[in-house]
Design an enzyme around this catalytic site. Structure first.
Site, PDB file in Angstrom:
ATOM      1  CE1 TYR A 135      -3.205   3.045   0.587  1.00 16.61           C
ATOM      2  CE2 TYR A 135      -2.845   2.653   3.075  1.00 16.61           C
ATOM      3  CZ  TYR A 135      -3.379   3.447   1.670  1.00 16.61           C
ATOM      4  OH  TYR A 135      -4.148   4.456   2.166  1.00 16.61           O
ATOM      5  CB  SER A 140       3.400 -12.372   1.936  1.00 16.44           C
ATOM      6  OG  SER A 140       3.845 -11.118   2.426  1.00 16.44           O
ATOM      7  CE  LYS A 145      -0.805  -3.408   5.831  1.00 16.06           C
ATOM      8  NZ  LYS A 145      -1.438  -2.185   4.963  1.00 16.06           N
ATOM      9  CB  SER A 204       3.400   2.382  13.087  1.00 15.26           C
ATOM     10  OG  SER A 204       2.333   2.386  13.724  1.00 15.26           O
ATOM     11  CE1 TYR A 224       2.919  -3.345  12.447  1.00 17.19           C
ATOM     12  CE2 TYR A 224       1.811  -1.975  13.669  1.00 17.19           C
ATOM     13  CZ  TYR A 224       2.569  -1.945  12.583  1.00 17.19           C
ATOM     14  OH  TYR A 224       2.811  -1.188  11.665  1.00 17.19           O
ATOM     15  CE  LYS A 235       6.414  -1.688  11.222  1.00 23.48           C
ATOM     16  NZ  LYS A 235       7.231  -1.751  10.012  1.00 23.48           N
ATOM     17  CG  LEU A 294     -12.771   3.856  10.458  1.00 24.40           C
ATOM     18  CD1 LEU A 294     -13.987   3.174  10.920  1.00 24.40           C
ATOM     19  CD2 LEU A 294     -12.604   5.087  11.248  1.00 24.40           C
ATOM     20  NE  ARG A 299      -9.531  -1.951  16.786  1.00 29.08           N
ATOM     21  CZ  ARG A 299      -9.319  -1.718  15.629  1.00 29.08           C
ATOM     22  NH1 ARG A 299      -9.548  -2.208  14.410  1.00 29.08           N
ATOM     23  NH2 ARG A 299      -8.527  -0.286  15.435  1.00 29.08           N
TER      24      ARG A 299
HETATM   25  C1  UD1 Z   1      -4.342   0.374  13.352  1.00 27.86           C
HETATM   26  C2  UD1 Z   1      -3.245  -0.376  14.520  1.00 27.86           C
HETATM   27  C3  UD1 Z   1      -2.000   0.473  14.333  1.00 27.86           C
HETATM   28  C4  UD1 Z   1      -1.606   0.477  12.850  1.00 27.86           C
HETATM   29  C5  UD1 Z   1      -2.572   1.155  12.042  1.00 27.86           C
HETATM   30  C6  UD1 Z   1      -2.189   1.360  10.424  1.00 27.86           C
HETATM   31  C7  UD1 Z   1      -4.358  -1.401  16.126  1.00 27.86           C
HETATM   32  C8  UD1 Z   1      -5.076  -1.476  17.593  1.00 27.86           C
HETATM   33  N1  UD1 Z   1      -3.839  -0.603  15.553  1.00 27.86           N
HETATM   34  O1  UD1 Z   1      -4.533   1.711  13.952  1.00 27.86           O
HETATM   35  O2  UD1 Z   1      -1.095  -0.350  14.962  1.00 27.86           O
HETATM   36  O3  UD1 Z   1      -0.254   1.179  12.629  1.00 27.86           O
HETATM   37  O4  UD1 Z   1      -3.843   0.571  12.317  1.00 27.86           O
HETATM   38  O5  UD1 Z   1      -3.043   1.145   9.510  1.00 27.86           O
HETATM   39  O6  UD1 Z   1      -4.990  -2.148  15.208  1.00 27.86           O
HETATM   40  N2  UD1 Z   1     -12.855   1.248  14.141  1.00 27.86           N
HETATM   41  C9  UD1 Z   1     -14.127   1.166  14.079  1.00 27.86           C
HETATM   42  N3  UD1 Z   1     -14.852   0.309  13.579  1.00 27.86           N
HETATM   43  C10 UD1 Z   1     -13.999  -0.706  12.531  1.00 27.86           C
HETATM   44  C11 UD1 Z   1     -12.386  -0.234  12.617  1.00 27.86           C
HETATM   45  C12 UD1 Z   1     -12.185   0.676  13.280  1.00 27.86           C
HETATM   46  O7  UD1 Z   1     -14.843   2.069  14.898  1.00 27.86           O
HETATM   47  O8  UD1 Z   1     -14.470  -1.374  12.006  1.00 27.86           O
HETATM   48  C13 UD1 Z   1     -12.077   2.760  14.745  1.00 27.86           C
HETATM   49  C14 UD1 Z   1     -11.026   2.167  15.699  1.00 27.86           C
HETATM   50  O9  UD1 Z   1     -11.636   1.881  16.866  1.00 27.86           O
HETATM   51  C15 UD1 Z   1     -10.201   3.301  15.688  1.00 27.86           C
HETATM   52  C16 UD1 Z   1     -10.302   4.010  14.451  1.00 27.86           C
HETATM   53  O10 UD1 Z   1     -11.576   3.505  13.937  1.00 27.86           O
HETATM   54  O11 UD1 Z   1     -10.691   4.197  16.916  1.00 27.86           O
HETATM   55  C17 UD1 Z   1      -9.149   3.835  13.454  1.00 27.86           C
HETATM   56  O12 UD1 Z   1      -8.804   2.453  13.490  1.00 27.86           O
HETATM   57  P1  UD1 Z   1      -7.925   1.663  12.441  1.00 27.86           P
HETATM   58  O13 UD1 Z   1      -8.151   2.037  11.149  1.00 27.86           O
HETATM   59  O14 UD1 Z   1      -7.947   0.027  12.640  1.00 27.86           O
HETATM   60  O15 UD1 Z   1      -6.656   2.295  12.923  1.00 27.86           O
HETATM   61  P2  UD1 Z   1      -5.809   2.249  14.353  1.00 27.86           P
HETATM   62  O16 UD1 Z   1      -6.406   1.292  15.299  1.00 27.86           O
HETATM   63  O17 UD1 Z   1      -5.728   3.607  14.869  1.00 27.86           O
END
Ligand code: UD1
Length: 331
Positions: free
Chosen positions: A11, A34, A84, A124, A148, A152, A198, A290
């Protein structure tokens, strides 16, 4: 002379390869595919109009590295290749240490031996502890909360030590939350397996591949109760790597930089922005927190601005528009 980009089909790697090419650099890609697709390479070649060399192999394999360094004139390295997933690293910590640190050690050894002048490392914001005050600066406390994140932080330390004892300069870039895609829609986030992040999940709802988004946590002490992150356009990150390869870094021979926008967005604010970009609201439901998530995280990017001459320029609207453009064209 060329820049070796490990994980160059992934990415952030693929966007960085294009940015390096646009800045006039020769690039060699090393990827084991991979967690990246071969069609990303076709798209990179289409975008750059160049038959960029691609080596298929593991960046942690000393024989592969010997062949790459033997076959190309490499003076700098950008190291993305790594596993990651936070959740996967909790299930398979030793696998993460072996893979993510094995590649750092082998690459550092090869780089020092071959007289590489600069190595840029993909780190990160996950290295910061949740107790740090905001915004996060490069001096904030580092307390990774997953294997993870540990890989880093340890990767940064290994490279800083390697740089202190050689002619190598190591630059560690701590990304906040990467979002978006190249504006052409040709390259973007194309993971194998189910996304955990997200924005890819929001795009799945928009594309009809997921019923609704679960919002993880509505009881955080934030403006609307949902967690805050610093989302940054992947093209801005890509340009940060070009800046990191060019910057004057002295005298310590290694330096850490935050790459973010410097402002935070809640999950609900992001959903609202996505609704505007998509032209229809994204169905969601509130769910529990989460495990492992922090309440809020955003960057102080003063150091990158002052020393690299870099700052993020693209808006949340552009991130979501470009991300959707890629998803829409790659069902
Ligand atoms: C995640 C990783 C982080 C990594 C980063 C890079 C975790 C705990 N952290 O960060 O180590 O460097 O991705 O991509 O996994 N959320 C929802 N619903 C969802 C998915 C996410 O509400 O279905 C919320 C999460 O709770 C968070 C926010 O969206 O508050 C961002 O989530 P995400 O995109 O997974 O990133 P991080 O958790 O910040």
């Amino acid at each position: 002379m060329a820049t070796l980009v490990t994980g160059g089909a992934g990415y952030i790697g693929s966007h960085t390869v294009v940015a390096l090419h646009d800045a006039g650099r020769e690039v060699v890609i090393l990827d084991d595919f991979s967690n990246a697709s071969r069609r990303a390479v076709d798209s990179i070649r289409g975008l750059t109009h160049r038959d960029l060399p691609v080596v298929e192999g593991d960046a942690g394999d000393a024989d592969v590295l010997a062949a790459v360094f033997g076959g190309h004139r490499i003076d700098s390295v950008v190291h993305f290749a790594a596993r990651k997933s936070v959740a996967e690293s909790v299930r398979d910590p030793v696998g993460y240490y072996r893979s993510n640190l094995g590649s750092v050690v082998e690459l550092a050894a090869a780089a020092v031996e071959r007289g590489v002048r600069r190595l840029v490392f993909s780190s990160s914001a996950t290295v910061y502890g949740s107790a740090s005050s905001l915004p996060l600066t490069e001096e904030s406390e580092t307390v990774p909360e997953s294997p993870y994140g540990e890989t880093k932080l340890m990767g940064e330390r290994i490279l800083a030590d390697a740089a202190a004892a050689s002619d190598l300069t190591a630059v560690m870039l701590r990304y906040f939350n990467p979002v978006g895609a190249h504006p052409s829609g040709l390259i973007g986030e194309d993971p194998s397996g189910e996304p955990e992040n997200l924005v890819p999940r929001i795009m799945q709802v928009a594309a009809g591949r997921r019923d609704r988004l679960e919002v993880f946590g509505a009881d955080y002490a934030t403006v609307d109760g949902t967690a805050v992150r610093d989302y940054v356009h992947v093209m801005d990150l890509a340009e940060g790597h070009v800046a990191a390869l060019d910057a004057d870094i002295a005298p310590a021979r290694s330096r850490v930089y935050n790459l973010g926008t410097g402002s935070g967005t809640t999950v609900l604010q992001l959903l609202a922005a996505a609704g505007e970009v998509l032209g229809s609201s994204v169905l969601y439901e509130m769910a529990g927190r989460r495990p492992g998530d922090v309440e809020a995280s955003w960057a102080d990017c003063t150091r990158a601005r002052d020393e690299l001459g870099w700052r993020a320029t693209r808006s949340l609207h552009e991130m979501l528009t470009d991300h959707w453009n890629f998803t829409h064209h790659h069902p």
